[in-house]
Every structure is written in C-alpha cells, then in structure tokens.
Design a protein around this motif. Structure first.
Motif, PDB file in Angstrom:
ATOM      1  N   SER A 289       0.852  -1.194   0.000  1.00 13.53           N
ATOM      2  CA  SER A 289       0.000   0.000   0.000  1.00 13.53           C
ATOM      3  C   SER A 289       0.885   1.240   0.000  1.00 13.53           C
ATOM      4  CB  SER A 289      -0.922  -0.016   1.214  1.00 13.53           C
ATOM      5  OG  SER A 289      -1.812  -1.105   1.147  1.00 13.53           O
ATOM      6  N   GLU A 290       1.207   1.739  -1.178  1.00 12.10           N
ATOM      7  CA  GLU A 290       2.101   2.872  -1.323  1.00 12.10           C
ATOM      8  C   GLU A 290       1.491   3.907  -2.251  1.00 12.10           C
ATOM      9  OE1 GLU A 290       5.816   1.208  -2.582  1.00 12.10           O
ATOM     10  OE2 GLU A 290       6.252   0.348  -0.612  1.00 12.10           O
ATOM     11  N   ASP A 291       2.179   5.064  -2.362  1.00  7.39           N
ATOM     12  CA  ASP A 291       1.742   6.148  -3.244  1.00  7.39           C
ATOM     13  C   ASP A 291       0.355   6.662  -2.875  1.00  7.39           C
ATOM     14  OD1 ASP A 291       4.082   6.173  -4.975  1.00  7.39           O
ATOM     15  OD2 ASP A 291       3.371   4.229  -5.679  1.00  7.39           O
ATOM     16  N   ASN A 292       0.034   6.651  -1.594  1.00  3.92           N
ATOM     17  CA  ASN A 292      -1.189   7.279  -1.100  1.00  3.92           C
ATOM     18  C   ASN A 292      -0.844   8.640  -0.495  1.00  3.92           C
ATOM     19  OD1 ASN A 292      -3.181   5.008  -1.464  1.00  3.92           O
ATOM     20  ND2 ASN A 292      -1.718   3.977  -0.129  1.00  3.92           N
ATOM     21  N   ARG A 293      -1.712   9.620  -0.684  1.00  2.00           N
ATOM     22  CA  ARG A 293      -1.548  10.951  -0.090  1.00  2.00           C
ATOM     23  C   ARG A 293      -2.267  10.958   1.260  1.00  2.00           C
ATOM     24  NH1 ARG A 293      -0.719  15.444  -3.562  1.00  2.00           N
ATOM     25  NH2 ARG A 293      -2.309  16.591  -2.379  1.00  2.00           N
ATOM     26  N   ILE A 294      -1.504  11.069   2.344  1.00  2.00           N
ATOM     27  CA  ILE A 294      -2.079  10.992   3.695  1.00  2.00           C
ATOM     28  C   ILE A 294      -1.678  12.256   4.440  1.00  2.00           C
ATOM     29  CG2 ILE A 294      -2.145   9.665   5.831  1.00  2.00           C
ATOM     30  CD1 ILE A 294      -1.458   7.171   4.215  1.00  2.00           C
TER      31      ILE A 294
ATOM     32  N   GLU B  50       6.416   8.990   3.147  1.00  2.00           N
ATOM     33  CA  GLU B  50       6.232  10.330   3.692  1.00  2.00           C
ATOM     34  C   GLU B  50       4.736  10.629   3.794  1.00  2.00           C
ATOM     35  OE1 GLU B  50       6.404  13.732   5.377  1.00  2.00           O
ATOM     36  OE2 GLU B  50       8.300  12.699   4.925  1.00  2.00           O
ATOM     37  N   TRP B  51       4.308  10.945   5.027  1.00  2.00           N
ATOM     38  CA  TRP B  51       2.905  11.243   5.267  1.00  2.00           C
ATOM     39  C   TRP B  51       2.701  12.726   5.538  1.00  2.00           C
ATOM     40  CZ3 TRP B  51       0.506   6.842   8.758  1.00  2.00           C
ATOM     41  CH2 TRP B  51       0.409   5.666   7.986  1.00  2.00           C
TER      42      TRP B  51
ATOM     43  N   VAL C 161       1.804  16.377   2.889  1.00  2.00           N
ATOM     44  CA  VAL C 161       1.575  16.864   1.535  1.00  2.00           C
ATOM     45  C   VAL C 161       1.695  18.376   1.536  1.00  2.00           C
ATOM     46  CG1 VAL C 161      -0.073  17.026  -0.372  1.00  2.00           C
ATOM     47  CG2 VAL C 161       0.053  14.916   0.986  1.00  2.00           C
ATOM     48  N   ASP C 162       2.543  18.904   0.667  1.00  2.00           N
ATOM     49  CA  ASP C 162       2.734  20.360   0.551  1.00  2.00           C
ATOM     50  C   ASP C 162       3.075  20.990   1.902  1.00  2.00           C
ATOM     51  OD1 ASP C 162       2.153  20.199  -2.170  1.00  2.00           O
ATOM     52  OD2 ASP C 162      -0.002  20.469  -1.822  1.00  2.00           O
ATOM     53  N   GLY C 163       3.941  20.324   2.639  1.00  2.00           N
ATOM     54  CA  GLY C 163       4.414  20.868   3.901  1.00  2.00           C
ATOM     55  C   GLY C 163       3.430  20.800   5.047  1.00  2.00           C
ATOM     56  N   ARG C 164       2.420  19.948   4.943  1.00  2.00           N
ATOM     57  CA  ARG C 164       1.435  19.821   6.016  1.00  2.00           C
ATOM     58  C   ARG C 164       1.204  18.338   6.272  1.00  2.00           C
ATOM     59  NH1 ARG C 164      -2.611  22.692   8.563  1.00  2.00           N
ATOM     60  NH2 ARG C 164      -4.555  21.573   9.000  1.00  2.00           N
ATOM     61  N   GLY C 165       1.393  17.932   7.532  1.00  2.00           N
ATOM     62  CA  GLY C 165       1.258  16.526   7.883  1.00  2.00           C
ATOM     63  C   GLY C 165      -0.038  16.232   8.613  1.00  2.00           C
TER      64      GLY C 165
ATOM     65  N   GLY D  67      10.021   2.921   7.212  1.00  2.00           N
ATOM     66  CA  GLY D  67       8.763   3.065   7.920  1.00  2.00           C
ATOM     67  C   GLY D  67       8.051   4.323   7.494  1.00  2.00           C
ATOM     68  N   VAL D  68       7.170   4.806   8.346  1.00  2.00           N
ATOM     69  CA  VAL D  68       6.402   6.017   8.090  1.00  2.00           C
ATOM     70  C   VAL D  68       7.153   7.207   8.658  1.00  2.00           C
ATOM     71  CG1 VAL D  68       4.306   7.249   8.765  1.00  2.00           C
ATOM     72  CG2 VAL D  68       4.165   4.896   7.961  1.00  2.00           C
ATOM     73  N   GLN D  69       7.131   8.300   7.915  1.00  2.00           N
ATOM     74  CA  GLN D  69       7.697   9.549   8.408  1.00  2.00           C
ATOM     75  C   GLN D  69       6.751  10.690   8.068  1.00  2.00           C
ATOM     76  OE1 GLN D  69      11.990  10.561   8.115  1.00  2.00           O
ATOM     77  NE2 GLN D  69      11.304  12.246   6.783  1.00  2.00           N
ATOM     78  N   ASP D  70       6.353  11.425   9.085  1.00  2.00           N
ATOM     79  CA  ASP D  70       5.581  12.653   8.900  1.00  2.00           C
ATOM     80  C   ASP D  70       6.525  13.813   9.199  1.00  2.00           C
ATOM     81  OD1 ASP D  70       3.892  14.831   8.988  1.00  2.00           O
ATOM     82  OD2 ASP D  70       2.317  13.821  10.138  1.00  2.00           O
TER      83      ASP D  70
END
Length: 423
Positions: free
Chosen positions: A303-308, A329-330, A332-336, A399-402
C-alpha cells in the motif's frame, strides 16, 4: 372489498399473485391505496403504478419466497410493512425484489422484517431506496442472514436515509457502478457498507455502529467516501482492500476494538484497527479523525503512493503499524497529520513540529514481534535503544515519516463529519 379497519387473510400460494388480487383503492391517476389488513402470500407488480399502503397494511409472506417482486419500470412502493419472507439466499428471497426490468423504481418509507434479503436490486437501473427500516432475524447465525440492501449490477441507484439492523451486511454493493449512498444508519451487523468490484460510487454521511467492520471497501476504484462515522465497531472501522484512485475524507472513526470475526473475516491479523489499508494505491486520505482504537492505521501488502495528510490520530493504543521495504512520507505540501503522542516542539510557532514524527522505528518493530516487551516500555533499556536509533540513523528501518506533524488538532472539518442524518 374494503378492509380498512379489519384483518384480511389471504392464503399463501407457491406461485406469485398479482398485486391486483389485493383490494386496492384508486386514489388518482395510477395511484393505488392498499387498506389496512394482513395479506398473506407473495405478490408481484408487472405494470407501472404507485402503491401506497395505509397504516396497518401488512404483506405477510409466511416464510416463503419474496414478499413483493417488482417486474416493471416506474413503480413506487411506499409506506408498506412486509414480514417473514423466505430465507433461501441462493433463490434471493427478499422483502422486496427489484428485477432487471424495474428501472426507475422507488421504494420509500417501508418497514421490513425477515430472515432473507431486505431489498434486492438485481441489474435494475436508476432505483431509489429511501427512508426504509429493515431488520433481520437475530436468532439466525449472521452468515446465514440476507443483506439489508443488496445491489447487483446496478447503475445510478440512490440509497438514502435507510436504517438497517441485524442483517448480514447493511448495504452490499456488487459490480455496481455510479451509485450514491447517503445518510444511512447501519447497526449490529457483519459489515455496515460492503463494496466489491464497484467503481465511481459516492458514500456520504453514513453511520455504522457495533458492526464487525464498519466500511469494508474492497476491489474497487474511484470511490468517494466523505463524512461517514464508525462508532464502536469491532475489528475494522474502515478497511481498504485493493482500493485505487479513491478519496477518503472527513470521516470519523472511534472506539474500534478487537472482536470475534465470526469466522468470515476476509483479512486476518491483530484487529481493532480504525483504518486498515491493504494492497491499496494512489488514494487521497485526508482530514479524517481516528481515535480511541487499538490501532490507528495499519498499512501493508504494497500500500504505497497514497496521499495521507491533515488527519488526526488521537489516543489510539498504537498509532501506526507499517510493514514495507521503503519509507513513506505522510505529509503533503508541507502539512502533515496530528498525532496525540507527538513529543516534538514548534520553535517558530507555525503550527508544525520541527522534528519529524516517526512511529515505526526498530523499537516499535520489536514490540510487534514480542508484545510482552511492552512491560519494559518506559525502562532505561528501551530508552537507550531509541537513543541509539536517533544517534546512528544508519540502523533505522524503513517506515512512516511525517516530516511536518501538526501541533494543534484540526477541528474545522469536525463540525460536519458524519452528522446524524435527518430523516
């Protein structure tokens, strides 16, 4: 024959009886009233008409077949009570069976209670199922009940403001495209909303409670899932299995706990997940609220390439579980996203954390593999492990990084999330 204030008994027959066999009263052009009384057997409508039932009019199917079958276009059935139809799921026994020829059917404000399917729409087009109350038979094992509302190969359906309880699934959508579900309340079920091989559907402002999965979205694309609520469901609040190019926004999921799957869970694992994303790609998941569950979000199986981004994860026992080969990277446009357990700081007071939120370090993986280690969560040894990871990032696992976690809970979208629908 007038039965307005009396009890009329009609003997059950194996064959369908025409609706004209009932004592209908003309109320206007093609508008017919069924007076109060109990009418036994199975009936069918084979010509355009508007059937309205008076208070106390009951179609009693006596445990056989479908109570009412619609076989013509431009039929409206309104305000009727239908009881005790058959339980043969292979034969598609239903309270109201809407056949292929029944385009533009309207089924509105009816009360249905029986063991088989409640409303079955079979390859019909542009049907409207509005404001119906449907209840299954809780004495029957969940897997052996019919679904409350079942759409098969249907296009252009409007399923709005219905209430479903104690059936198998609340609303099941199979190979049906371009449909709209809104404001339905679905309680005490296996799955609240269940999608299979259905594209271009809208799921807006529905509520699930005490199901074994609130929203089971499977093998579908271009779903728009906005403003729904999952309350006290078990196993999964929202499950995405091979969902692509879809939007999941402004949904509210709370208090998802582990529970018995009844032996029919399609995906197994540690349950109690507010959001489970399995083999799903290219989706937008934003401005959702996931709280007080065993696990906030679990991604796996590519499950990749999702905008979260813009989501809130609050008070979950574990916020994230992610198993894969590369970091995601979780933001988008500098907002997590907002994380209730984030321990970073915001020196310039821009509302964004200065330190990335990384919930899937090697210590987390150790805890997944050996849950008993949780007893040492705040021990010096665990703190040393976390310090080593920060000091020597070469040992970090993917892993996940916000990178831009939100410091404040985003509340503006919660004003409209999953409001109880007006009936």
């Amino acid at each position: 024959m007038l039965c307005a204030l009396t009890l009329c008994s009609w003997s059950a027959q194996a064959a369908l009886q025409p609706i004209s066999a009932l004592p209908l009263q003309a109320q206007g052009e093609n508008l017919w009233l069924l007076p109060a009384g109990e009418y036994r057997g199975q009936f069918h409508i084979d010509q355009p008409m508007h059937l309205r039932c008076a208070a106390g009019a009951v179609l009693q199917a006596e445990g056989q077949g479908s109570a009412l079958t619609i076989e013509a276009s431009d039929v409206t059935v309104e305000g009727c009570t239908l009881l005790d139809w058959g339980r043969d799921l292979t034969a598609m026994d239903a309270g109201i069976h809407i056949g292929r020829a029944a385009s533009n059917a309207v089924v509105r404000d009816n009360h249905l209670r029986g063991p088989g399917f409640g409303l079955w729409a079979d390859r019909s087009q542009d049907v409207s199922l509005i404001g119906n109350h449907i209840e299954g038979d809780p004495s029957i094992r969940s897997q052996d009940r019919g679904n409350g509302i079942h759409l098969f190969a249907v296009r252009g359906a409007r399923v709005i403001g219905n209430q479903v309880r104690n059936t198998r699934d609340g609303i099941y959508i199979d190979t049906s495209h371009g449909n709209h579900l809104e404001g339905n309340v679905l309680e005490d079920l296996r799955y609240g909303v269940h999608y299979m091989f259905a594209n271009d559907n809208r799921v807006i402002g529905n509520v699930t409670r005490r199901t074994r999965t609130g929203f089971a979205l499977m093998q579908s694309r271009k779903l728009t899932v906005i403003g729904n609520r999952s309350e006290q469901d078990r196993n999964y609040g929202m499950l995405m299995n091979y969902i692509t190019y879809s939007t999941i926004r402004d949904n509210f999921v709370s208090d998802v706990q582990p529970g018995d799957t009844g032996g029919d869970s399609m995906i197994t694992g540690d349950e109690g997940k507010a959001l489970f994303i399995y083999n799903s790609l290219f989706n937008t998941i934003e401005h959702n609220h996931f709280e007080r569950s065993s696990l906030g979000i679990h991604l796996t199986a590519g499950s990749e390439d999702n905008r979260i981004s813009g989501n809130a994860f609050i008070g979950n026992q574990q916020q994230v579980k992610y198993v894969a080969t590369r970091t995601q990277e979780w933001s988008v446009d500098g907002r997590g996203n907002y994380w209730s357990d984030y321990l970073g700081w915001d020196r310039n007071d821009d509302g964004l954390g200065d330190v990335a939120y990384e919930p899937n370090d090697n210590v987390d993986r150790l805890l997944w593999m050996y849950p008993q280690v949780r007893l040492l969560m705040n021990s010096p040894s665990i703190e040393v492990l976390r310090w080593v990871q920060r000091a020597f990032p070469v040992v970090k696992s993917p892993g996940v990084q916000d990178s831009h976690p939100l410091m404040r809970l985003p509340t503006e979208h919660l004003l409209t999330i999953g409001q109880e629908p007006s009936q």
